[in-house]
Write an enzyme that holds these catalytic residues in place. Sequence first.
Site, PDB file in Angstrom:
ATOM      1  N   ARG A  35       0.838  -1.210   0.000  1.00 27.82           N
ATOM      2  CA  ARG A  35       0.000   0.000   0.000  1.00 27.82           C
ATOM      3  C   ARG A  35       0.867   1.253   0.000  1.00 27.82           C
ATOM      4  NH1 ARG A  35      -1.956   3.651  -0.898  1.00 27.82           N
ATOM      5  NH2 ARG A  35      -3.772   4.757  -0.111  1.00 27.82           N
ATOM      6  N   THR A 144     -16.914  -7.148   1.224  1.00 27.10           N
ATOM      7  CA  THR A 144     -17.428  -5.784   1.037  1.00 27.10           C
ATOM      8  C   THR A 144     -18.921  -5.804   0.721  1.00 27.10           C
ATOM      9  OG1 THR A 144     -17.224  -3.796  -0.304  1.00 27.10           O
ATOM     10  CG2 THR A 144     -16.631  -5.828  -1.385  1.00 27.10           C
ATOM     11  N   SER A 179     -16.947  -3.297  -9.805  1.00 24.58           N
ATOM     12  CA  SER A 179     -15.582  -3.024 -10.289  1.00 24.58           C
ATOM     13  C   SER A 179     -14.808  -4.344 -10.259  1.00 24.58           C
ATOM     14  CB  SER A 179     -14.866  -2.004  -9.390  1.00 24.58           C
ATOM     15  OG  SER A 179     -14.533  -2.608  -8.149  1.00 24.58           O
ATOM     16  N   TYR A 181     -12.175  -4.779  -8.639  1.00 21.44           N
ATOM     17  CA  TYR A 181     -11.857  -4.992  -7.208  1.00 21.44           C
ATOM     18  C   TYR A 181     -13.014  -5.706  -6.518  1.00 21.44           C
ATOM     19  CZ  TYR A 181     -12.599  -3.951  -2.347  1.00 21.44           C
ATOM     20  OH  TYR A 181     -12.950  -4.078  -1.023  1.00 21.44           O
ATOM     21  N   HIS A 182     -14.244  -5.146  -6.663  1.00 26.53           N
ATOM     22  CA  HIS A 182     -15.379  -5.768  -5.979  1.00 26.53           C
ATOM     23  C   HIS A 182     -15.581  -7.204  -6.461  1.00 26.53           C
ATOM     24  CE1 HIS A 182     -16.416  -1.462  -5.063  1.00 26.53           C
ATOM     25  NE2 HIS A 182     -16.821  -1.988  -3.946  1.00 26.53           N
ATOM     26  N   LYS A 185     -13.536  -9.720  -4.588  1.00 29.69           N
ATOM     27  CA  LYS A 185     -14.121 -10.101  -3.289  1.00 29.69           C
ATOM     28  C   LYS A 185     -15.168 -11.204  -3.470  1.00 29.69           C
ATOM     29  CE  LYS A 185     -12.255  -7.090  -0.401  1.00 29.69           C
ATOM     30  NZ  LYS A 185     -11.329  -7.499   0.652  1.00 29.69           N
ATOM     31  N   THR A 253     -16.768  16.608  -4.248  1.00 34.30           N
ATOM     32  CA  THR A 253     -17.074  16.029  -5.568  1.00 34.30           C
ATOM     33  C   THR A 253     -18.115  14.913  -5.479  1.00 34.30           C
ATOM     34  OG1 THR A 253     -15.203  14.549  -5.238  1.00 34.30           O
ATOM     35  CG2 THR A 253     -14.784  16.551  -6.528  1.00 34.30           C
ATOM     36  N   GLU A 328     -22.669   3.070 -12.414  1.00 35.20           N
ATOM     37  CA  GLU A 328     -23.422   2.651 -11.218  1.00 35.20           C
ATOM     38  C   GLU A 328     -24.769   3.356 -11.233  1.00 35.20           C
ATOM     39  OE1 GLU A 328     -21.079   4.054  -7.856  1.00 35.20           O
ATOM     40  OE2 GLU A 328     -21.251   6.141  -8.485  1.00 35.20           O
TER      41      GLU A 328
HETATM   42  P1  NAD Z   1      -5.280  -0.647   3.022  1.00 36.04           P
HETATM   43  O1  NAD Z   1      -4.831  -0.618   1.615  1.00 36.04           O
HETATM   44  O2  NAD Z   1      -5.081   0.574   3.859  1.00 36.04           O
HETATM   45  O3  NAD Z   1      -4.569  -1.864   3.785  1.00 36.04           O
HETATM   46  C1  NAD Z   1      -4.338  -3.107   3.196  1.00 36.04           C
HETATM   47  C2  NAD Z   1      -2.989  -3.602   3.692  1.00 36.04           C
HETATM   48  O4  NAD Z   1      -2.729  -4.883   3.115  1.00 36.04           O
HETATM   49  C3  NAD Z   1      -1.836  -2.674   3.283  1.00 36.04           C
HETATM   50  O5  NAD Z   1      -1.036  -2.381   4.401  1.00 36.04           O
HETATM   51  C4  NAD Z   1      -1.087  -3.476   2.225  1.00 36.04           C
HETATM   52  O6  NAD Z   1       0.297  -3.199   2.221  1.00 36.04           O
HETATM   53  C5  NAD Z   1      -1.406  -4.916   2.627  1.00 36.04           C
HETATM   54  N1  NAD Z   1      -1.364  -5.873   1.511  1.00 36.04           N
HETATM   55  C6  NAD Z   1      -2.042  -5.821   0.338  1.00 36.04           C
HETATM   56  N2  NAD Z   1      -1.747  -6.887  -0.420  1.00 36.04           N
HETATM   57  C7  NAD Z   1      -0.865  -7.640   0.289  1.00 36.04           C
HETATM   58  C8  NAD Z   1      -0.205  -8.871   0.042  1.00 36.04           C
HETATM   59  N3  NAD Z   1      -0.349  -9.532  -1.104  1.00 36.04           N
HETATM   60  N4  NAD Z   1       0.625  -9.361   0.999  1.00 36.04           N
HETATM   61  C9  NAD Z   1       0.805  -8.699   2.172  1.00 36.04           C
HETATM   62  N5  NAD Z   1       0.205  -7.528   2.461  1.00 36.04           N
HETATM   63  C10 NAD Z   1      -0.640  -7.009   1.525  1.00 36.04           C
HETATM   64  O7  NAD Z   1      -6.815  -1.091   3.006  1.00 36.04           O
HETATM   65  P2  NAD Z   1      -7.905  -0.974   4.162  1.00 36.04           P
HETATM   66  O8  NAD Z   1      -8.732   0.205   3.887  1.00 36.04           O
HETATM   67  O9  NAD Z   1      -7.269  -1.157   5.467  1.00 36.04           O
HETATM   68  O10 NAD Z   1      -8.785  -2.256   3.828  1.00 36.04           O
HETATM   69  C11 NAD Z   1      -8.508  -3.497   4.452  1.00 36.04           C
HETATM   70  C12 NAD Z   1      -9.491  -4.537   3.976  1.00 36.04           C
HETATM   71  O11 NAD Z   1     -10.816  -4.140   4.299  1.00 36.04           O
HETATM   72  C13 NAD Z   1      -9.450  -4.771   2.470  1.00 36.04           C
HETATM   73  O12 NAD Z   1      -9.569  -6.144   2.210  1.00 36.04           O
HETATM   74  C14 NAD Z   1     -10.672  -4.027   1.970  1.00 36.04           C
HETATM   75  O13 NAD Z   1     -11.164  -4.627   0.812  1.00 36.04           O
HETATM   76  C15 NAD Z   1     -11.631  -4.158   3.134  1.00 36.04           C
HETATM   77  N6  NAD Z   1     -12.577  -3.046   3.188  1.00 36.04           N
HETATM   78  C16 NAD Z   1     -12.131  -1.761   3.338  1.00 36.04           C
HETATM   79  C17 NAD Z   1     -13.053  -0.711   3.381  1.00 36.04           C
HETATM   80  C18 NAD Z   1     -12.634   0.735   3.504  1.00 36.04           C
HETATM   81  O14 NAD Z   1     -13.508   1.618   3.402  1.00 36.04           O
HETATM   82  N7  NAD Z   1     -11.369   1.027   3.743  1.00 36.04           N
HETATM   83  C19 NAD Z   1     -14.426  -1.009   3.287  1.00 36.04           C
HETATM   84  C20 NAD Z   1     -14.831  -2.332   3.129  1.00 36.04           C
HETATM   85  C21 NAD Z   1     -13.909  -3.345   3.080  1.00 36.04           C
HETATM   86  N1  USQ Z   2     -18.200   8.926  -4.750  1.00 36.67           N
HETATM   87  C1  USQ Z   2     -18.549  10.225  -5.063  1.00 36.67           C
HETATM   88  N2  USQ Z   2     -17.575  11.174  -5.002  1.00 36.67           N
HETATM   89  C2  USQ Z   2     -16.294  10.907  -4.626  1.00 36.67           C
HETATM   90  C3  USQ Z   2     -15.952   9.582  -4.288  1.00 36.67           C
HETATM   91  C4  USQ Z   2     -16.935   8.611  -4.370  1.00 36.67           C
HETATM   92  O1  USQ Z   2     -19.699  10.515  -5.398  1.00 36.67           O
HETATM   93  O2  USQ Z   2     -15.468  11.825  -4.601  1.00 36.67           O
HETATM   94  C5  USQ Z   2     -19.228   7.870  -4.791  1.00 36.67           C
HETATM   95  C6  USQ Z   2     -18.872   6.695  -5.708  1.00 36.67           C
HETATM   96  O3  USQ Z   2     -19.259   6.946  -7.027  1.00 36.67           O
HETATM   97  C7  USQ Z   2     -19.640   5.559  -5.036  1.00 36.67           C
HETATM   98  C8  USQ Z   2     -19.645   5.928  -3.556  1.00 36.67           C
HETATM   99  O4  USQ Z   2     -19.325   7.315  -3.495  1.00 36.67           O
HETATM  100  O5  USQ Z   2     -20.970   5.562  -5.464  1.00 36.67           O
HETATM  101  C9  USQ Z   2     -18.635   5.158  -2.725  1.00 36.67           C
HETATM  102  O6  USQ Z   2     -17.341   5.328  -3.294  1.00 36.67           O
HETATM  103  P1  USQ Z   2     -16.025   5.242  -2.382  1.00 36.67           P
HETATM  104  O7  USQ Z   2     -14.868   5.618  -3.226  1.00 36.67           O
HETATM  105  O8  USQ Z   2     -16.242   5.967  -1.105  1.00 36.67           O
HETATM  106  O9  USQ Z   2     -16.015   3.707  -1.992  1.00 36.67           O
HETATM  107  P2  USQ Z   2     -15.883   2.405  -2.889  1.00 36.67           P
HETATM  108  O10 USQ Z   2     -15.240   2.650  -4.187  1.00 36.67           O
HETATM  109  O11 USQ Z   2     -17.225   1.735  -2.906  1.00 36.67           O
HETATM  110  O12 USQ Z   2     -14.855   1.535  -2.035  1.00 36.67           O
HETATM  111  C10 USQ Z   2     -14.701   1.673  -0.615  1.00 36.67           C
HETATM  112  C11 USQ Z   2     -13.389   0.979  -0.259  1.00 36.67           C
HETATM  113  C12 USQ Z   2     -13.501  -0.500  -0.608  1.00 36.67           C
HETATM  114  C13 USQ Z   2     -14.726  -1.091   0.055  1.00 36.67           C
HETATM  115  C14 USQ Z   2     -15.987  -0.315  -0.278  1.00 36.67           C
HETATM  116  C15 USQ Z   2     -17.175  -0.741   0.536  1.00 36.67           C
HETATM  117  O13 USQ Z   2     -12.301   1.572  -0.970  1.00 36.67           O
HETATM  118  O14 USQ Z   2     -12.333  -1.177  -0.174  1.00 36.67           O
HETATM  119  O15 USQ Z   2     -14.879  -2.421  -0.331  1.00 36.67           O
HETATM  120  O16 USQ Z   2     -15.771   1.074   0.054  1.00 36.67           O
HETATM  121  S1  USQ Z   2     -18.657  -0.755  -0.407  1.00 36.67           S
HETATM  122  O17 USQ Z   2     -18.832   0.581  -1.002  1.00 36.67           O
HETATM  123  O18 USQ Z   2     -19.726  -1.077   0.496  1.00 36.67           O
HETATM  124  O19 USQ Z   2     -18.478  -1.737  -1.451  1.00 36.67           O
END
Ligand code: NAD
Ligand code: USQ
Length: 387
Positions: A35, A144, A179, A181-182, A185, A253, A328
């Site tokens: 990260r 997620t 996406s 990414y999603h 998951k 935004t 979306e």
């Molecule tokens: P983050 O990017 O801040 O932290 C992820 C950590 O995992 C980083 O420190 C990165 O270096 C490490 N990492 C990634 N790939 C790796 C690998 N192959 N080996 C070892 N380390 C690795 O993300 P976060 O916001 O802390 O999110 C953590 C988890 O929670 C993720 O799986 C994310 O999908 C999930 N999640 C986050 C949010 C959010 O809003 N932040 C919401 C829903 C779900």
């Molecule tokens: N959005 C805006 N303006 C912005 C940023 C985002 O309108 O400047 C909107 C996006 O279009 C989206 C919503 O806000 O509709 C959420 O976007 P986000 O960037 O806050 O979150 P998202 O891309 O969904 O991803 C984040 C985390 C991800 C986690 C997810 C939970 O990065 O790791 O899985 O939230 S969830 O949304 O429930 O899937």
Amino acid sequence: MRILVAGGDGFCGWPTALYLSAQGHEVLVADDFSRRRWDAELGTESLTRISDLDARISRWRELTGREIQTAVGDLAEGRFAYEVVDGFKPEALVHFAEQRSAPYSMIDRSHAVFTQVNNVVGTLNLLFAIGEISPDCHLIKLGTMGEYGTPNIDIEEGYITIEHKGRTDTLPYPKQPGSFYHLSKVHDSHNIMFACRTWGLKATDLNQGVVYNVETTETALDPILANRYDYDGIFGTALNRFCAQAANGDAITVYGQGGQTRGFIDIRDTVRCIELAAHNPPESGEFRVFNQFTEQWSILGLARLVEKAARSLEMEPELVHLDNPRVEKETHYYNAANTRLMDLGLKPHLLDEETVERLLLTAMENRDRIHTETFLPQVNWRRPHYG
Ligand code: NAD
Ligand code: USQ
């Protein structure tokens, strides 16, 4: 308990590692610092100054006398994942270690491929390691809410009972992720469910909503323990990002109409949910799903909340509707269940003006670190790039 926190240097993982350590658990953090490298690649950095993992852990030891072990390496490398699980023999493994940005996964082909390989292979490695070495270990996997998408019916916690042509079954809830990414998951969820069914492993998939806020009781103890605060167009998420924009005098935004509704959770509740899951493991063979969010907000509602709080601090925010870079729904039905963690005892911190004001002030204090050019969204869902 012996708890392995994979991804314990990240936004959710670091406060969780500290919280679990403070509760008296034996904690090992595994991370490859990818990260921090993606920040370098994208030309951005955490709004708050974050120390490196060694400094963070030394400070924690000095302040509390508690030890947190570390293992540095890539969990998508089979040997590393195996050695970490073998060396520590965790009772619970909390898996945060994935590439978690939807926009990052949509940059081009190579970022989509990297995201899915990193996430899906990392999880597969951990499943095989647990299966062979510690089959009683409870996998607590961060999923997620975005796995479900935005269906026109209520979202349940993982499963739905369907009646079809006179027969009834309880099946995984349909997935409509938005996406690559999603999608990673969703692939993880299927692989974990299969491993539980086939090898008798036990797992909890925590379908987490968007996490907001930054500090927890433990990270606030000392500046060296500070948590990261992402605000840029790739890793920044809705509420925290809006606060950084408002504090910097930039436009908040909203993408499109802003009727996009999502589940949200305070980082202080994330850490508590992990411990609740660890203390209440499922049966062997069970693949359990909890929806980990505490309240629903529309994006426009959040933007207006930030705008109001910013005005009360005499900032002059502007709210703009940008052409949506994502594909979306912008107005839709959304009603998701989230009772299972509450039933285990979660007492949510609901979003209030005080939290928003604190975020605005944190952003204001760190204003000289903001890279303004990273605020606008750069990644367009509609244009595939081979890359
Ligand atoms: P983050 O990017 O801040 O932290 C992820 C950590 O995992 C980083 O420190 C990165 O270096 C490490 N990492 C990634 N790939 C790796 C690998 N192959 N080996 C070892 N380390 C690795 O993300 P976060 O916001 O802390 O999110 C953590 C988890 O929670 C993720 O799986 C994310 O999908 C999930 N999640 C986050 C949010 C959010 O809003 N932040 C919401 C829903 C779900
Ligand atoms: N959005 C805006 N303006 C912005 C940023 C985002 O309108 O400047 C909107 C996006 O279009 C989206 C919503 O806000 O509709 C959420 O976007 P986000 O960037 O806050 O979150 P998202 O891309 O969904 O991803 C984040 C985390 C991800 C986690 C997810 C939970 O990065 O790791 O899985 O939230 S969830 O949304 O429930 O899937």
